[in-house]
Structure formats: C-alpha cells, structure tokens
Design an enzyme around this catalytic site. Structure first.
Site, PDB file in Angstrom:
ATOM      1  N   GLU A  93       0.760  -0.739   0.014  1.00  0.00           N
ATOM      2  CA  GLU A  93       0.139  -0.176   0.173  1.00  0.00           C
ATOM      3  C   GLU A  93       0.809   1.892   0.096  1.00  0.00           C
ATOM      4  OE1 GLU A  93      -4.004  -1.861   2.498  1.00  0.00           O
ATOM      5  OE2 GLU A  93      -1.378  -1.505   3.691  1.00  0.00           O
ATOM      6  N   CYS A 148       3.788   8.685   0.942  1.00  0.00           N
ATOM      7  CA  CYS A 148       3.752   7.345   1.714  1.00  0.00           C
ATOM      8  C   CYS A 148       4.214   6.519   0.475  1.00  0.00           C
ATOM      9  CB  CYS A 148       3.236   7.483   3.325  1.00  0.00           C
ATOM     10  SG  CYS A 148       3.770   6.537   4.178  1.00  0.00           S
ATOM     11  N   CYS A 156       6.388  -6.744   7.719  1.00  0.00           N
ATOM     12  CA  CYS A 156       7.926  -6.496   9.211  1.00  0.00           C
ATOM     13  C   CYS A 156       8.180  -6.848   9.753  1.00  0.00           C
ATOM     14  CB  CYS A 156       7.133  -4.865   9.850  1.00  0.00           C
ATOM     15  SG  CYS A 156       8.413  -4.255  10.264  1.00  0.00           S
ATOM     16  N   CYS A 159       6.855  -4.140  16.419  1.00  0.00           N
ATOM     17  CA  CYS A 159       6.125  -3.372  18.219  1.00  0.00           C
ATOM     18  C   CYS A 159       4.855  -3.694  18.257  1.00  0.00           C
ATOM     19  CB  CYS A 159       6.905  -1.966  16.854  1.00  0.00           C
ATOM     20  SG  CYS A 159       7.934  -1.193  16.039  1.00  0.00           S
ATOM     21  N   CYS A 172       1.917  -1.419  16.105  1.00  0.00           N
ATOM     22  CA  CYS A 172       1.558  -1.150  14.805  1.00  0.00           C
ATOM     23  C   CYS A 172       0.677  -3.030  14.324  1.00  0.00           C
ATOM     24  CB  CYS A 172       2.981  -1.294  14.265  1.00  0.00           C
ATOM     25  SG  CYS A 172       3.496  -1.250  12.379  1.00  0.00           S
ATOM     26  N   GLY A 174       6.954  -1.622   6.339  1.00  0.00           N
ATOM     27  CA  GLY A 174       8.008  -1.869   6.060  1.00  0.00           C
ATOM     28  C   GLY A 174       9.225  -1.207   7.113  1.00  0.00           C
ATOM     29  N   GLU A 175      10.075  -1.718   7.298  1.00  0.00           N
ATOM     30  CA  GLU A 175      11.551  -1.252   7.911  1.00  0.00           C
ATOM     31  C   GLU A 175      12.352  -0.839   6.926  1.00  0.00           C
ATOM     32  OE1 GLU A 175      12.500   0.703  10.447  1.00  0.00           O
ATOM     33  OE2 GLU A 175      14.271   0.984   9.224  1.00  0.00           O
ATOM     34  N   SER A 215      12.748   7.120   7.957  1.00  0.00           N
ATOM     35  CA  SER A 215      11.843   6.711   9.115  1.00  0.00           C
ATOM     36  C   SER A 215      12.156   4.896   9.361  1.00  0.00           C
ATOM     37  CB  SER A 215      10.064   6.820   9.265  1.00  0.00           C
ATOM     38  OG  SER A 215       9.542   6.515  10.371  1.00  0.00           O
ATOM     39  N   SER A 237      11.464   6.585  15.099  1.00  0.00           N
ATOM     40  CA  SER A 237      10.678   6.115  16.292  1.00  0.00           C
ATOM     41  C   SER A 237      10.916   5.908  17.213  1.00  0.00           C
ATOM     42  CB  SER A 237       9.621   5.182  15.527  1.00  0.00           C
ATOM     43  OG  SER A 237       9.282   5.561  13.854  1.00  0.00           O
ATOM     44  N   CYS A 256      -0.801   5.958  10.486  1.00  0.00           N
ATOM     45  CA  CYS A 256       0.220   5.797  10.416  1.00  0.00           C
ATOM     46  C   CYS A 256       0.631   4.468  10.813  1.00  0.00           C
ATOM     47  CB  CYS A 256       0.817   6.660  11.615  1.00  0.00           C
ATOM     48  SG  CYS A 256       1.142   8.101  11.170  1.00  0.00           S
TER      49      CYS A 256
HETATM   50  N1  SAH Z   1       9.329   1.054  10.175  1.00  0.00           N
HETATM   51  C1  SAH Z   1       9.478   2.038   9.736  1.00  0.00           C
HETATM   52  C2  SAH Z   1       8.716   3.327   8.964  1.00  0.00           C
HETATM   53  C3  SAH Z   1       6.962   2.541   9.296  1.00  0.00           C
HETATM   54  S1  SAH Z   1       5.756   2.954  10.161  1.00  0.00           S
HETATM   55  C4  SAH Z   1       9.325   2.668  11.129  1.00  0.00           C
HETATM   56  O1  SAH Z   1       9.058   2.299  12.535  1.00  0.00           O
HETATM   57  O2  SAH Z   1      10.098   4.029  11.250  1.00  0.00           O
HETATM   58  C5  SAH Z   1       5.252   4.596  10.645  1.00  0.00           C
HETATM   59  C6  SAH Z   1       5.311   5.421  11.668  1.00  0.00           C
HETATM   60  O3  SAH Z   1       4.216   5.149  11.903  1.00  0.00           O
HETATM   61  C7  SAH Z   1       6.124   4.878  13.039  1.00  0.00           C
HETATM   62  O4  SAH Z   1       7.014   6.011  13.220  1.00  0.00           O
HETATM   63  C8  SAH Z   1       6.076   4.248  13.649  1.00  0.00           C
HETATM   64  O5  SAH Z   1       5.698   3.368  15.404  1.00  0.00           O
HETATM   65  C9  SAH Z   1       4.252   4.889  13.740  1.00  0.00           C
HETATM   66  N2  SAH Z   1       3.123   3.470  13.660  1.00  0.00           N
HETATM   67  C10 SAH Z   1       3.278   2.010  13.693  1.00  0.00           C
HETATM   68  N3  SAH Z   1       2.563   2.225  14.754  1.00  0.00           N
HETATM   69  C11 SAH Z   1       1.335   3.057  14.257  1.00  0.00           C
HETATM   70  C12 SAH Z   1      -0.166   3.150  15.429  1.00  0.00           C
HETATM   71  N4  SAH Z   1      -0.919   2.303  15.269  1.00  0.00           N
HETATM   72  N5  SAH Z   1      -0.697   4.562  15.391  1.00  0.00           N
HETATM   73  C13 SAH Z   1       0.287   5.927  14.926  1.00  0.00           C
HETATM   74  N6  SAH Z   1       1.431   5.236  14.845  1.00  0.00           N
HETATM   75  C14 SAH Z   1       2.211   3.890  14.143  1.00  0.00           C
HETATM   76 FE1  SF4 Z   2       7.428  -2.553  11.966  1.00  0.00          FE
HETATM   77 FE2  SF4 Z   2       7.598   0.730  11.694  1.00  0.00          FE
HETATM   78 FE3  SF4 Z   2       5.713  -1.237  12.339  1.00  0.00          FE
HETATM   79 FE4  SF4 Z   2       8.007  -1.228  13.561  1.00  0.00          FE
HETATM   80  S1  SF4 Z   2       6.262   0.496  14.023  1.00  0.00           S
HETATM   81  S2  SF4 Z   2       7.141  -2.899  13.548  1.00  0.00           S
HETATM   82  S3  SF4 Z   2       9.822  -1.046  12.266  1.00  0.00           S
HETATM   83  S4  SF4 Z   2       6.666  -0.867  10.513  1.00  0.00           S
END
Ligand code: SAH
Ligand code: SF4
Length: 339
Positions: free
Chosen positions: A90, A103, A110, A114, A117, A157-158, A189, A212, A331
């Site tokens: 996406e 984005c 991933c 976390c 997420c 993804g990361e 990010s 993050s 996000c």
């Molecule tokens: N993997 C990378 C980039 C993708 S995530 C990273 O973690 O930075 C993009 C952003 O969305 C990150 O800052 C992540 O922590 C945040 N994010 C993940 N789950 C979320 C949620 N449920 N609500 C708000 N932000 C979230």
């Molecule tokens: Fe992966 Fe970023 Fe989601 Fe963490 S926040 S699980 S690193 S996509």
C-alpha cells in the site's frame, strides 16, 4: 530476467558497456523510463531496432498493478498495489495546501514486531525490489498524473532493513536523469536500526531522518519495540546525533501517544530532554486504532497537555492528527492484504 528499473544509472552504464554500447545509452534509457514513462523497449525511439531487441531479450520492464483506491474523508488516499508475485503493498497520498506527499512501502510486512503496529503484527513476507519501491512513485506520477512534491518512506516495512534496495531506489528517485526528486524532499523513517542510520549518513545525500522513538526510557521502549533490546537508546541517540552533525540535517522524532503507557508528565519531561539535546523536533501522533489491539489514544485534552509539557520543557513539538484513519491508511495501519 532482470527488471531494468532495478538498476541505478551507474549499474545500467555497466550493463550497456557489457552489451558493447556507449555509456550515453544508459542516460537515454533512463530518460525514456523515468521522464517519458516508457513501458516497453519499442518506445526507446533513439535506439536502433537490433539494440531494442537485444534489450528486450535481456531486461524486463515491470510495473505495479493497481488493485484498489480508497479515499478518506480528509482526502487522504490509499492505493493498494499487486506485485508480480501476487503480494500486496500500500502507498498513501497525503495532500495539504502546499504539498503532495506519497508515503511508500519498502517491504511486504515487517519483522520488527512493534506491539502497536499493524504491519508488525502481520509479520515479514519479503523485501521490495528497487523497482517496486520507485514503481509506487511512477504509478502515481505517470499513470494517475499526480504532481508529487515529497516522498516519505513510512509505509509498510522498515526501510533500513532493506538498505541496499532502499539506497538504489533513493538514487533512482534522486538522479536528474531519473525522477529528479531532491533528497531534501525525502524522509526515511526508522524504528532505530543503528547500522542503517550510519549507512544512510554515508550515502552523503541530505535525506531527512525520522526516528520512531515512542518512549523516553529503555524499560518502556523495550516493551513497545523489541528492536530497542538490540539498539538501546544511548546507542540510537548517538547515531541520530551523528547523522545530524555530519549531514547537517535536522532529526525528527515520531512519538505515538498511548494512553497510560507513555503519556505522563514525567514522560513528557524526559522526552523534552532528549529532543532538546539532539536539537530535534518531535511529532506526536495519537495512536491509530488497530483491530485486536488494546491500546487507545489519550483524550484530546491529555494530548494537548502532553504537547504543552514538551513545549514548556523547551522541545519543539507538533501534535499531528494522523490522516486517513477511516480507510486504515493512518500511521501504523498498513498491512497490505493477504494473498
Ligand atoms: N518501520 C518504520 C517506518 C514505518 S512505520 C518505522 O517504524 O519508523 C511509520 C510510523 O507509524 C512509525 O513512526 C510507527 O511507529 C508509526 N506507527 C505504527 N503503528 C502506529 C499506530 N497504531 N498508530 C500511530 N502510529 C503508528
Ligand atoms: Fe515495523 Fe515500523 Fe511497524 Fe515497527 S512501527 S513493526 S518497525 S513498520
């Protein structure tokens, strides 16, 4: 067969010379692919026919297939693409008065898990290739004719776990002969992969780095982001500091506000200290709900209190309403789709 769009300009120059062709052919090919949106070698008008045939025998020109578009009430749009092997990714288009930001996803799923997420919950499937990463931009720009101004690597993804392909994609997006997008308009990010941050810095491009953070202490961060056990705060913040001082680019922290987890006055105070020390700024993002997850965002009043506490602590901070919630495009809500 190699997808020609997986190659950087330098790599394509080498390929052309292996075919006994002069290096300027690589520039011509790039122009055709990225400025004119060519979808087959017959469109390489300045290439003699035998060369076009030779190219077609050696390379493919892949493209993404659009599977669906979802539009949120706030005009954020989510594009669901199908990849050649049937996986889904996406991309999200966020429109404001001055910018059109896309984005991008960099992996299917991933592996960093976390706990707040959706991408993390889905688990890891595979890395995206350079052409699948740039293909998201090309589709929006060429096929949907959207004038993009900014690119953020914040989708599924990361990005720093797919470094080689990310780096190639960035170079293709950035090349004047390619998409010609300034590095200053790109943001990567990361959840905090320290070697990746160092490598990104070594690329020597003024790409913006967003870390993050989500918690101001190791104990809290370990619970939310398993990656912190490998690269704890002291190491991560040192890498961030170095990225800023060597590259001259300001760092941004992302901080997901989770009610009762990381939103106390003490958290704000500790976070402010970190933000000040790195001369960074912090984007607060209220948690976007994910089906099956117990977390909740703090009330609006509590969000504002947290913001004010940060400002009082001398930290530059913004409270961002994550866009596209009603279409699961906010996000952390991207999870692609199972095949
Ligand atoms: N993997 C990378 C980039 C993708 S995530 C990273 O973690 O930075 C993009 C952003 O969305 C990150 O800052 C992540 O922590 C945040 N994010 C993940 N789950 C979320 C949620 N449920 N609500 C708000 N932000 C979230
Ligand atoms: Fe992966 Fe970023 Fe989601 Fe963490 S926040 S699980 S690193 S996509």
């Amino acid at each position: 067969m190699t997808d020609i769009k997986d190659l950087t300009l330098d790599e394509l120059r080498n390929e052309m010379s292996a075919l006994g062709e002069p290096p300027y052919r690589a520039v011509q090919a790039f122009t055709r692919l990225y400025k004119r949106g060519a979808l087959c070698f017959d469109q390489f008008a300045e290439f003699p026919k035998p060369l076009r045939e030779k190219m077609a025998g050696r390379f493919a020109i892949g493209r993404l297939e659009l599977e669906g578009v979802f539009e949120a009430r706030d005009q954020t749009r989510k594009y669901l693409f199908r990849l050649a092997d049937g996986e889904f990714i996406e991309s999200v288009l966020i429109t404001s008065s001055s910018r059109q930001t896309v984005c991008l996803s960099t992996q299917v799923g991933c592996k960093f898990g976390c706990v707040f997420c959706a991408s993390g919950r889905r688990g890891f499937v595979r890395d995206l290739t350079p052409s699948e990463i740039t293909g998201q931009v090309l589709y929006l720009r060429d096929i949907l004719e959207i004038g993009l101004t900014n690119v953020v690597f914040m989708g599924m993804g990361e990005p720093l776990d797919n470094l080689l392909n990310l780096e190639k994609a960035v170079r293709i997006l950035n090349a004047p002969e390619g998409l010609g997008l300034a590095a200053r308009r790109m943001t990567v990010s990361t959840s905090g992969l320290v070697p990746g941050i160092e490598r990104l810095g070594a690329m020597g491009l003024p790409i913006n780095l967003s870390i993050s953070l989500h918690a101001p202490t190791d104990a809290q961060r370990n619970r939310l982001m398993p990656v912190n056990k490998k690269y704890p705060l002291v190491v991560l913040l040192r890498a961030g500091e170095e990225y800023r001082t060597k590259g001259g680019r300001m760092i941004t922290f992302e901080y997901v506000l989770l009610a009762g987890v990381n939103d106390t006055a003490g958290d704000a105070e500790r976070l402010a200290r970190i933000v000040r020390r790195l001369r960074a700024k912090v984007n607060l993002i209220p948690f976007s709900p994910i089906p099956g997850l117990e977390f909740a965002p703090p009330s609006e009043a509590a969000q504002l209190r947290f913001l004010q506490a940060l400002e009082k602590g001398g930290a530059r901070a913004t409270l961002r309403q994550s866009k596209g919630k009603d279409i699961q495009a906010a996000c952390g809500q991207l999870a692609g789709r199972a095949r």
